[in-house]
Design a protein around this motif. Sequence first.
Motif, PDB file in Angstrom:
ATOM      1  N   LEU A 133      40.596  29.690  39.964  1.00 37.06           N
ATOM      2  CA  LEU A 133      39.279  30.321  39.994  1.00 37.06           C
ATOM      3  C   LEU A 133      38.787  30.806  38.631  1.00 37.06           C
TER       4      LEU A 133
ATOM      5  N   VAL B 268      34.333  32.968  43.758  1.00 34.58           N
ATOM      6  CA  VAL B 268      35.515  33.837  43.752  1.00 34.58           C
ATOM      7  C   VAL B 268      35.553  34.681  45.018  1.00 34.58           C
TER       8      VAL B 268
ATOM      9  N   PHE C 197      40.674  40.940  42.982  1.00 36.35           N
ATOM     10  CA  PHE C 197      39.742  39.919  42.511  1.00 36.35           C
ATOM     11  C   PHE C 197      38.696  40.556  41.599  1.00 36.35           C
TER      12      PHE C 197
ATOM     13  N   PRO D  93      35.574  39.092  40.202  1.00 37.37           N
ATOM     14  CA  PRO D  93      34.643  37.958  40.135  1.00 37.37           C
ATOM     15  C   PRO D  93      33.679  38.008  38.967  1.00 37.37           C
TER      16      PRO D  93
END
Length: 244
Positions: A26, A34, A174, A176
């Motif tokens: 990613l 994402v 995460f 993003p």
Amino acid sequence: MSTLAPELAPARPDAAPSADALDRALRNASPAEVIAAARQAVGRDKLALVSSFGTESAALLKVMADVDPSIPVIFLDTGWLFEETLAYRDTLTKTLGLTDVRSIKPLEETLTREDPDRELWFSDPDACCRIRKVEPLVRALKPFTAWINGRKKFQGGARAEIPVVEQDGVRLKFNPFANVSREEIEAIYKLGNLPPHPLVASGYLSVGCMPCSSRASAGEEDARAGRWRGQAKTECGIHTTKTS
């Protein structure tokens, strides 16, 4: 929008792909990709987005809402927030159609024991952040396997080298917006016709708790320069303390 590659699918229904494998897959993905991959990796019910509803928060919340507005959003209501921030939370929740915003407060018994006079922000700001942000977040994240946040490399400091996906204790984390630019953030606001935080017009580039946030000085461009001004402190602790 791309989906999670088959080779990254968890070996068991209750397991998630590794942070390293997800980050490799990613690192060049768009923020929406994402978030979609995070939802696919762990499932909507095990994924949360943590938002301060600050000066740049609407951009990430907009991207998330376009992917899935029912992803749970955790908001840490520290007891020291500006009234404008609380109002902005309500405005964005309605504007973006967010269906699961959870306002998490510190435990009253903890505040009574450790900050009875509400002066801890001055005498020990790290301890204040711990009881008002770090500990409530750890508690709020217990049901979740992964969480999303809005840190960006361009913010500098400890954030300059953040990956798109990392391991955060027992959870996946995460990021993003790790690789986005200021211009891309501004474009999301413009294209989405997103309302700005009410304090932006008053000169705040970054908004946290009232005692530890200040207006930008003339010519100041560092968005986080107004946080804990005059101190070596640059983070509240939620990104430097593992959430296990």
